[in-house]
Design an enzyme around this catalytic site. Structure first.
Site, PDB file in Angstrom:
ATOM      1  N   LYS A   1       2.254  -3.580   6.445  1.00 46.49           N
ATOM      2  CA  LYS A   1       2.647  -3.589   5.024  1.00 46.49           C
ATOM      3  C   LYS A   1       4.129  -3.255   4.893  1.00 46.49           C
ATOM      4  O   LYS A   1       4.860  -3.870   4.122  1.00 46.49           O
ATOM      5  CB  LYS A   1       1.804  -2.587   4.226  1.00 46.49           C
ATOM      6  CG  LYS A   1       0.331  -2.935   4.156  1.00 46.49           C
ATOM      7  CD  LYS A   1       0.096  -4.215   3.368  1.00 46.49           C
ATOM      8  CE  LYS A   1      -1.356  -4.609   3.278  1.00 46.49           C
ATOM      9  NZ  LYS A   1      -1.567  -5.959   2.725  1.00 46.49           N
TER      10      LYS A   1
ATOM     11  N   SER B   1       0.835  -1.200   0.000  1.00 38.98           N
ATOM     12  CA  SER B   1       0.000   0.000   0.000  1.00 38.98           C
ATOM     13  C   SER B   1       0.872   1.253   0.000  1.00 38.98           C
ATOM     14  O   SER B   1       1.982   1.253   0.540  1.00 38.98           O
ATOM     15  CB  SER B   1      -0.867  -0.021   1.269  1.00 38.98           C
ATOM     16  OG  SER B   1      -1.412   1.247   1.523  1.00 38.98           O
TER      17      SER B   1
ATOM     18  N   TYR C   1      -1.921  -1.199  10.908  1.00 39.53           N
ATOM     19  CA  TYR C   1      -2.220  -1.838   9.618  1.00 39.53           C
ATOM     20  C   TYR C   1      -1.153  -1.463   8.592  1.00 39.53           C
ATOM     21  O   TYR C   1      -0.557  -2.310   7.926  1.00 39.53           O
ATOM     22  CB  TYR C   1      -3.615  -1.416   9.097  1.00 39.53           C
ATOM     23  CG  TYR C   1      -3.707  -1.510   7.594  1.00 39.53           C
ATOM     24  CD1 TYR C   1      -3.880  -2.740   6.969  1.00 39.53           C
ATOM     25  CD2 TYR C   1      -3.546  -0.373   6.787  1.00 39.53           C
ATOM     26  CE1 TYR C   1      -3.896  -2.829   5.573  1.00 39.53           C
ATOM     27  CE2 TYR C   1      -3.565  -0.454   5.414  1.00 39.53           C
ATOM     28  CZ  TYR C   1      -3.740  -1.681   4.804  1.00 39.53           C
ATOM     29  OH  TYR C   1      -3.746  -1.765   3.446  1.00 39.53           O
TER      30      TYR C   1
HETATM   31  C1  UD1 Z   1      -6.641   3.934   3.692  1.00 34.80           C
HETATM   32  C2  UD1 Z   1      -5.294   3.491   4.170  1.00 34.80           C
HETATM   33  C3  UD1 Z   1      -4.614   2.680   3.121  1.00 34.80           C
HETATM   34  C4  UD1 Z   1      -5.487   1.528   2.697  1.00 34.80           C
HETATM   35  C5  UD1 Z   1      -6.798   2.109   2.189  1.00 34.80           C
HETATM   36  C6  UD1 Z   1      -7.753   1.019   1.783  1.00 34.80           C
HETATM   37  C7  UD1 Z   1      -3.815   4.825   5.589  1.00 34.80           C
HETATM   38  C8  UD1 Z   1      -3.093   6.125   5.758  1.00 34.80           C
HETATM   39  N1  UD1 Z   1      -4.511   4.670   4.474  1.00 34.80           N
HETATM   40  O1  UD1 Z   1      -6.432   4.913   2.662  1.00 34.80           O
HETATM   41  O2  UD1 Z   1      -3.399   2.174   3.598  1.00 34.80           O
HETATM   42  O3  UD1 Z   1      -4.846   0.783   1.716  1.00 34.80           O
HETATM   43  O4  UD1 Z   1      -7.404   2.876   3.223  1.00 34.80           O
HETATM   44  O5  UD1 Z   1      -8.247   0.317   2.872  1.00 34.80           O
HETATM   45  O6  UD1 Z   1      -3.746   3.987   6.451  1.00 34.80           O
HETATM   46  N2  UD1 Z   1     -12.843  10.299   3.886  1.00 34.80           N
HETATM   47  C9  UD1 Z   1     -13.856  11.157   4.282  1.00 34.80           C
HETATM   48  N3  UD1 Z   1     -14.982  10.619   4.841  1.00 34.80           N
HETATM   49  C10 UD1 Z   1     -15.141   9.279   5.032  1.00 34.80           C
HETATM   50  C11 UD1 Z   1     -14.099   8.401   4.621  1.00 34.80           C
HETATM   51  C12 UD1 Z   1     -12.966   8.960   4.053  1.00 34.80           C
HETATM   52  O7  UD1 Z   1     -13.745  12.373   4.140  1.00 34.80           O
HETATM   53  O8  UD1 Z   1     -16.177   8.855   5.568  1.00 34.80           O
HETATM   54  C13 UD1 Z   1     -11.639  10.856   3.256  1.00 34.80           C
HETATM   55  C14 UD1 Z   1     -10.368  10.564   4.027  1.00 34.80           C
HETATM   56  O9  UD1 Z   1     -10.140  11.516   5.022  1.00 34.80           O
HETATM   57  C15 UD1 Z   1      -9.326  10.565   2.898  1.00 34.80           C
HETATM   58  C16 UD1 Z   1     -10.104  10.085   1.667  1.00 34.80           C
HETATM   59  O10 UD1 Z   1     -11.484  10.265   1.988  1.00 34.80           O
HETATM   60  O11 UD1 Z   1      -8.902  11.875   2.671  1.00 34.80           O
HETATM   61  C17 UD1 Z   1      -9.851   8.633   1.351  1.00 34.80           C
HETATM   62  O12 UD1 Z   1     -10.053   7.866   2.527  1.00 34.80           O
HETATM   63  P1  UD1 Z   1     -10.073   6.270   2.512  1.00 34.80           P
HETATM   64  O13 UD1 Z   1     -10.955   5.785   1.442  1.00 34.80           O
HETATM   65  O14 UD1 Z   1     -10.363   5.821   3.906  1.00 34.80           O
HETATM   66  O15 UD1 Z   1      -8.583   5.864   2.093  1.00 34.80           O
HETATM   67  P2  UD1 Z   1      -7.181   6.299   2.728  1.00 34.80           P
HETATM   68  O16 UD1 Z   1      -7.313   6.739   4.128  1.00 34.80           O
HETATM   69  O17 UD1 Z   1      -6.506   7.191   1.761  1.00 34.80           O
END
Ligand code: UD1
Length: 342
Positions: free
Chosen positions: A156, A127, A152
């Protein structure tokens, strides 16, 4: 004779899409999964897509005795794609031992049994979290890896280090670690896709569940980042593009084209999109207006994370082809199909 490959975590989100791509390329695929976060009916759905029902064994790969007999039965495999892992970032912060125990022991058991059975080719599912808070954007494979923000993520990073250490001394191990940015979307057939248990942690399933009325409102975590619209930026890529990269990486391994026996590749589109960009694309492609509000930043989130995917293009001849609009529309169609029983 078809080449046999073992896919651990093969009934999961990325595992199932990868299984489809390998079957379509003529590989004989054996899936193994403990079904803790996926359903056995995925096998029938893979058959509906490809015409072939893959062999499947339900095994907890932290159990080395069972792993041993599984590998003994499949010692003719030419390689392993290792997806099997727990992946809920938030849960890993609360239960680090569970995550280190599961993700690291699975890897150790897989590596030990590959070695014992003379299976040399390994693709590891990694990742972009291994880059931690990046100093330089876009991120190339030359960026230093850093302490990820969650246990987590650290599984990785540690897993990559274990594989690299082993490739230094192993006579046979030939490995590629694929560092995914943010995979979303679903297979065109709408037979397989992401189906998270409980409340989704990730953005895309939260959006589709909100649109479906399962969640009341999407919270956007932070609108005060130093980004064009204040919301965090990620490199979203379509899961089918991602799955195809595994076949190309595996072909590189089996044709001995790797420049070293441990290679790493970023898999992303190279374009960063903000949370608002994703919402706008979703609203445009589906015609649905999404209920959302702003909330504070989520612990552990970095402001921006996007790839330079050139190394994968040069060495694997891989490029992500599907657009953000393709991804958001496909995620929505899948959500509807999932609720209607596929
Ligand atoms: C996370 C993990 C990554 C993992 C991936 C898939 C970290 C830093 N990142 O990525 O390792 O491979 O998930 O499981 O550990 N967001 C919102 N509202 C929500 C959900 C998300 O605003 O309800 C935003 C988050 O703040 C982020 C973006 O959407 O900016 C993407 O979030 P998300 O889909 O959870 O992925 P990552 O955090 O980038």
């Amino acid at each position: 004779m078809k080449q046999k490959i073992i896919i651990t975590g093969g009934t999961g989100y990325i595992g199932s899409h990868t299984a489809v791509e390998f079957i379509m390329k003529g590989f004989n695929v054996v899936l193994v999964d403990d079904l803790s976060n996926s359903e056995v009916s995925v096998l029938d759905r893979i058959q509906e897509i490809t015409g072939t029902k893959p062999l499947f064994e339900q095994i907890d790969l932290t159990d080395n005795n069972r792993t041993k007999s599984f590998f003994n039965a499949h010692k003719d495999a030419s390689g392993v794609i290792n997806f099997a892992a727990l992946k809920a970032v938030g849960e890993s912060v609360k239960k680090p031992i569970k995550y280190y125990h599961n993700n690291i022991n699975i890897l150790l058991n897989v590596l030990e049994n590959m070695e014992n059975q003379g299976i040399s080719n390994l693709i590891f599912s990694s990742s972009a979290t291994v880059y931690g808070l990046p100093d330089v954007l876009p991120i190339t494979e030359e960026n230093q890896t850093k302490r990820p923000t969650s246990p987590y993520g650290n599984t990785k990073k540690v897993a990559e280090e274990i594989i690299e250490d082993l490739t230094k001394v192993s006579e046979s191990l030939n490995a590629i670690s694929l560092r995914y940015f943010n995979p979303i979307g679903a297979h065109d057939s709408l037979k397989i896709g992401e189906a998270p248990n409980g409340i989704p942690n990730n953005l895309m399933p939260f959006i589709t569940q909100t649109a479906a009325g399962i969640r009341r409102e999407l919270k956007i975590f932070g609108n005060d980042y130093d980004t064009p619209d204040g919301t965090a930026v990620r490199d979203y890529l379509h899961v089918v593009d991602l799955a195809k990269a595994h076949v190309l990486a595996f072909e590189r391994l089996i044709s001995n084209q790797s420049k070293s026996n441990f290679e790493v590749y970023n898999l992303g589109t190279g374009t960063g999109y903000s949370v608002l960009d994703v919402i706008n694309s979703f609203e445009k492609t589906t015609g649905i207006s999404l209920n959302y509000s702003y909330d504070k930043r989520r612990d552990g989130d970095v402001p921006q994370l996007y790839s330079n995917p050139n190394k994968a293009q040069t060495n694997l001849n891989w490029k992500a082809l599907l657009t953000l609009d393709d991804m958001t529309l496909s995620s929505w169609k899948w959500e509807q199909n999932l609720r209607n029983g596929y």
